[in-house]
Design an enzyme around this catalytic site. Structure first.
Site, mmCIF file in Angstrom:
data_model
loop_
_atom_site.group_PDB
_atom_site.id
_atom_site.type_symbol
_atom_site.label_atom_id
_atom_site.label_comp_id
_atom_site.label_asym_id
_atom_site.label_seq_id
_atom_site.Cartn_x
_atom_site.Cartn_y
_atom_site.Cartn_z
ATOM 1 N N SER A 1 0.842 -1.194 0.000
ATOM 2 C CA SER A 1 0.000 0.000 0.000
ATOM 3 C C SER A 1 0.873 1.238 0.000
ATOM 4 O O SER A 1 2.040 1.196 0.430
ATOM 5 C CB SER A 1 -0.898 -0.001 1.240
ATOM 6 O OG SER A 1 -1.586 1.235 1.375
ATOM 7 N N TYR B 1 -2.340 -0.723 10.149
ATOM 8 C CA TYR B 1 -2.326 -0.990 8.711
ATOM 9 C C TYR B 1 -0.976 -0.602 8.110
ATOM 10 O O TYR B 1 -0.382 -1.364 7.337
ATOM 11 C CB TYR B 1 -3.457 -0.207 8.052
ATOM 12 C CG TYR B 1 -3.680 -0.519 6.599
ATOM 13 C CD1 TYR B 1 -4.364 -1.668 6.207
ATOM 14 C CD2 TYR B 1 -3.232 0.346 5.591
ATOM 15 C CE1 TYR B 1 -4.584 -1.961 4.869
ATOM 16 C CE2 TYR B 1 -3.448 0.061 4.260
ATOM 17 C CZ TYR B 1 -4.127 -1.085 3.906
ATOM 18 O OH TYR B 1 -4.340 -1.367 2.569
#
Length: 301
Positions: free
Chosen positions: A170, A183
C-alpha cells in the site's frame, strides 16, 4: 555520517524507481500465461476478483478464502477462458490452515508458479482505540498471511528457478498515516520483506523468480468503506477494474514496484522534508477528514 548514509539510501531508492519505470515503458510484454498455476488470496471480490479475470485466459486458477464469493469468481473466470479453477476455503490468518491448504493445492493442482498475495483488512481506528486483538488481527491477515503462503509455495519456485511473487502492499506502507497505525505497520513490513526476499533470490542466482510489489492509494472496494479523497486530482480513488488492469500490466512487464497514483511517489520524499511539512501536506489533502468520514465514530453511529 549516519544521516548522510540514510539520505544516500533514499536517493538511491528514488533513482532506482525512476530508472525502472522509464525502462519498463520499453520492456517486453508477455501476451498470456498459458499453463501457469496462479494462486490469488482475497479473490472473492474487489481487486482480487478483477485480477483473476484478467489473468484467466489459459491458466489454472487457485482461489483462496471466501467460498461463496469465489464461486462467482470461478464462474466468471471460466467464462474468460481459464483452463481450470480450484476454490479452497482458507483462513489466511491461521498459519496451520494456510499450510494445510497449501499441501492440498500441491497434491491436487501442482506447484504454484504465480503467487498473488492480495488478502487484507483495514480497521481504521486510532492507535489508542485499537485493542491488542485488533493489532494482532491486522498483522496476521495483512502480513503474516503473506509470510505463510510464501513459506509454502516459494521453495518449489526456487527449486526450478521459475515463478512470480506478487504482493499487495500500500501507499500506507511508505509513510505512517492518520488512523492507520496497524495498517501502515503491516504494509511497511510487506515491502521490507519482499525487498529482502528479492535480494536473497538475486544474490542466490535465482533471477528466474520475479517480484512485484503493489503500492496503491485507496481503491473503491469494501475495504475502503466509502473513503473519498478531498484532492482527487492528486490522490484519486481508483475503481477495482482499473487498479486490476494496472496490476496485471505490471505483472506482465515484470515491474518490481507498481506505485499508483503518481503522487504517491511524493511519500518517498518524506526523508528530505521537516516533519511539519509532511503534516501540512496531510492537512492540505484533508486526509484526516476523509478518514474520519469513512472510519470515525459518527459513521458507525
Amino acid at each position: 555520517m549516519r544521516c548522510i548514509k540514510k539520505l544516500l539510501q533514499y536517493l538511491k531508492f528514488l533513482f532506482f524507481l525512476l530508472i525502472e519505470n522509464t525502462f519498463s515503458l520499453f520492456s517486453r510484454r508477455k501476451k498470456y500465461y498459458a499453463g501457469e498455476i496462479v494462486l490469488i488470496t482475497g479473490s472473492a471480490n474487489g481487486i482480487g476478483r478483477q485480477v483473476a479475470l484478467r489473468l484467466a485466459l489459459g491458466v489454472t486458477l487457485v482461489l483462496y478464502i471466501d467460498d461463496e464469493g469465489n464461486k462467482e469468481t470461478s464462474r466468471l473466470a471460466q467464462q474468460n477462458g481459464a483452463n481450470r479453477v480450484f476454490v479452497y476455503h482458507c483462513d489466511c490468518s491461521n498459519r496451520e490452515e494456510v499450510y494445510e491448504q497449501a499441501d492440498k493445492v500441491k497434491k491436487e493442482v501442482g506447484d504454484v508458479t504465480i503467487l498473488i498475495n492480495n488478502a487484507g483488512i483495514l480497521i481504521g481506528k486510532k492507535f489508542c482505540d485499537l485493542t491488542d486483538e485488533d493489532f494482532e488481527k491486522t498483522l496476521r491477515i495483512n502480513f503474516f498471511s503473506q509470510v505463510w503462503t510464501l513459506k509454502a509455495f516459494l521453495p518449489a519456485m526456487v527449486a526450478c528457478n521459475r515463478g512470480h511473487l506478487v504482493s499487495t502492499a500500500s501507499a500506507a506502507g511508505l509513510m505512517g498515516l492518520y488512523r492507520l497505525s496497524d495498517y501502515c505497520a503491516s504494509k511497511s513490513a510487506i515491502i521490507g520483506m519482499m525487498e529482502s526476499i528479492n535480494s536473497e533470490l538475486y544474490h542466490g542466482g535465482k533471477c528466474g523468480i520475479k517480484t512485484t510489489i503493489i503500492c496503491p492509494y485507496f481503491i473503491s472496494t469494501g475495504l475502503s468503506k466509502g473513503f473519498k479523497s478531498k484532492r482527487p486530482c492528486l490522490f484519486p480513488v481508483y475503481d477495482p477494474e482499473y487498479a486490476a488492469s494496472r496490476i496485471v500490466d505490471a505483472i506482465k512487464k515484470e515491474k518490481f514496484y507498481l506505485i499508483m497514483p503518481p503522487a504517491v511517489y511524493l511519500l518517498g520524499l518524506k526523508i528530505f522534508l521537516p516533519r511539519k511539512v509532511v503534516l501540512l501536506l496531510e492537512s492540505y489533502v484533508k486526509f484526516p477528514e476523509s478518514m474520519e468520514e469513512a472510519y470515525g465514530q459518527k459513521k458507525k453511529d
